[in-house]
Design a protein around this motif. Structure first.
Motif, PDB file in Angstrom:
ATOM      1  N   CYS A 281     -11.156  -2.276  -4.060  1.00  9.02           N
ATOM      2  CA  CYS A 281     -10.135  -2.649  -5.047  1.00  9.02           C
ATOM      3  C   CYS A 281     -10.490  -2.120  -6.432  1.00  9.02           C
ATOM      4  O   CYS A 281      -9.626  -1.609  -7.150  1.00  9.02           O
ATOM      5  CB  CYS A 281      -9.963  -4.166  -5.067  1.00  9.02           C
ATOM      6  N   HIS A 282     -11.745  -2.223  -6.794  1.00 14.91           N
ATOM      7  CA  HIS A 282     -12.165  -1.741  -8.110  1.00 14.91           C
ATOM      8  C   HIS A 282     -11.976  -0.224  -8.214  1.00 14.91           C
ATOM      9  O   HIS A 282     -11.563   0.290  -9.257  1.00 14.91           O
ATOM     10  CB  HIS A 282     -13.619  -2.119  -8.392  1.00 14.91           C
TER      11      HIS A 282
ATOM     12  N   TYR B  66      -6.294  -9.449  -8.816  1.00 10.92           N
ATOM     13  CA  TYR B  66      -7.042  -9.501  -7.555  1.00 10.92           C
ATOM     14  C   TYR B  66      -7.699 -10.878  -7.399  1.00 10.92           C
ATOM     15  O   TYR B  66      -7.596 -11.516  -6.347  1.00 10.92           O
ATOM     16  CB  TYR B  66      -8.089  -8.379  -7.555  1.00 10.92           C
TER      17      TYR B  66
ATOM     18  N   MET C 161      -4.060  -7.881  -2.041  1.00 11.90           N
ATOM     19  CA  MET C 161      -5.417  -7.510  -1.624  1.00 11.90           C
ATOM     20  C   MET C 161      -6.399  -8.649  -1.922  1.00 11.90           C
ATOM     21  O   MET C 161      -7.288  -8.926  -1.119  1.00 11.90           O
ATOM     22  CB  MET C 161      -5.869  -6.218  -2.310  1.00 11.90           C
TER      23      MET C 161
ATOM     24  N   HIS D  45      -9.708   1.575  -6.716  1.00 14.67           N
ATOM     25  CA  HIS D  45      -8.280   1.831  -6.901  1.00 14.67           C
ATOM     26  C   HIS D  45      -7.796   1.375  -8.288  1.00 14.67           C
ATOM     27  O   HIS D  45      -6.944   2.019  -8.892  1.00 14.67           O
ATOM     28  CB  HIS D  45      -7.457   1.190  -5.791  1.00 14.67           C
TER      29      HIS D  45
ATOM     30  N   THR E 239       0.846  -1.194   0.000  1.00 13.56           N
ATOM     31  CA  THR E 239       0.000   0.000   0.000  1.00 13.56           C
ATOM     32  C   THR E 239       0.883   1.247   0.000  1.00 13.56           C
ATOM     33  O   THR E 239       0.658   2.181  -0.779  1.00 13.56           O
ATOM     34  CB  THR E 239      -0.934   0.004   1.225  1.00 13.56           C
TER      35      THR E 239
ATOM     36  N   TRP F 217       0.234  -5.262  -5.328  1.00 14.56           N
ATOM     37  CA  TRP F 217      -0.737  -4.823  -4.329  1.00 14.56           C
ATOM     38  C   TRP F 217      -2.074  -5.527  -4.532  1.00 14.56           C
ATOM     39  O   TRP F 217      -2.687  -6.013  -3.582  1.00 14.56           O
ATOM     40  CB  TRP F 217      -0.882  -3.313  -4.425  1.00 14.56           C
ATOM     41  N   PHE F 218      -2.514  -5.622  -5.792  1.00  7.79           N
ATOM     42  CA  PHE F 218      -3.799  -6.273  -6.063  1.00  7.79           C
ATOM     43  C   PHE F 218      -3.724  -7.776  -5.799  1.00  7.79           C
ATOM     44  O   PHE F 218      -4.714  -8.366  -5.364  1.00  7.79           O
ATOM     45  CB  PHE F 218      -4.274  -5.968  -7.487  1.00  7.79           C
TER      46      PHE F 218
END
Length: 170
Positions: free
Chosen positions: A123-124, A153, A113, A126, A58, A109-110
């Motif tokens: 998430c979407h 993701y 996450m 970002h 992050t 990151w995804f």
């Protein structure tokens, strides 16, 4: 293989396609962030390593977003010069390290996450922000960027063992 890369591999890194540029950036990412990651693991041994990794990612992703947002006008100008001066085949070979770093950081990151089962809408949101930023610089649609990040993701979600498997692992 470092502890940082090894942890990312356990979460599904090897299943993600990384371009040559992103692979080089991954090595640089590892050399820059390994000591911080190990420090966090040593300082907070009671914390979940996946949570610590998400905190690190992050931090570096938000820093990369800020870097690109700060330089967006010069990045657009650079992109335009390459596209106007070179044939399309050669212009695509030139890409800002800032954009490559953002793409790599966001991808990692995804993945984390997804593994940590973060809320989809967060998430979407970002993914859309990052894809819009990339699309603005590269003057293309943001759809592919959003799809790519959300696929990562979901890959992270699939890599997570079921609650039943985690129960017996403890």
């Amino acid at each position: 293989m470092s502890a940082l890369i090894e942890h990312l591999e356990k979460l599904g890194l090897s299943q993600i396609f990384l371009s040559d540029k992103m692979t080089k950036q991954l090595q640089q990412f590892d050399s820059i962030n390994l000591s911080l990651y190990q420090h966090a693991l040593n300082k907070y041994p009671e914390k979940d390593p996946n949570g610590l990794l998400m905190g690190l990612l992050t931090k570096v992703t938000l820093a990369a977003i800020t870097q690109v947002e700060t330089n967006v006008d010069s990045l657009i100008a650079m992109h335009n010069v390459f596209n106007q001066s070179l044939e399309t085949e050669h212009a695509t070979k030139f890409e800002s390290n800032d954009l490559t770093q953002l793409e790599l950081n966001a991808t990692l990151w995804f993945l984390v996450m997804g593994y940590n089962q973060m809320e989809f809408s967060f998430c979407h949101e970002h993914a859309t922000r990052i894809a819009n930023l990339q699309a603005n610089v590269e003057q293309k649609s943001n759809v592919q960027g959003i799809e790519t990040l959300m696929k990562v993701y979901y890959l992270g979600q699939k890599s997570r063992p079921s609650w039943f498997a985690r129960l017996f692992k403890k």
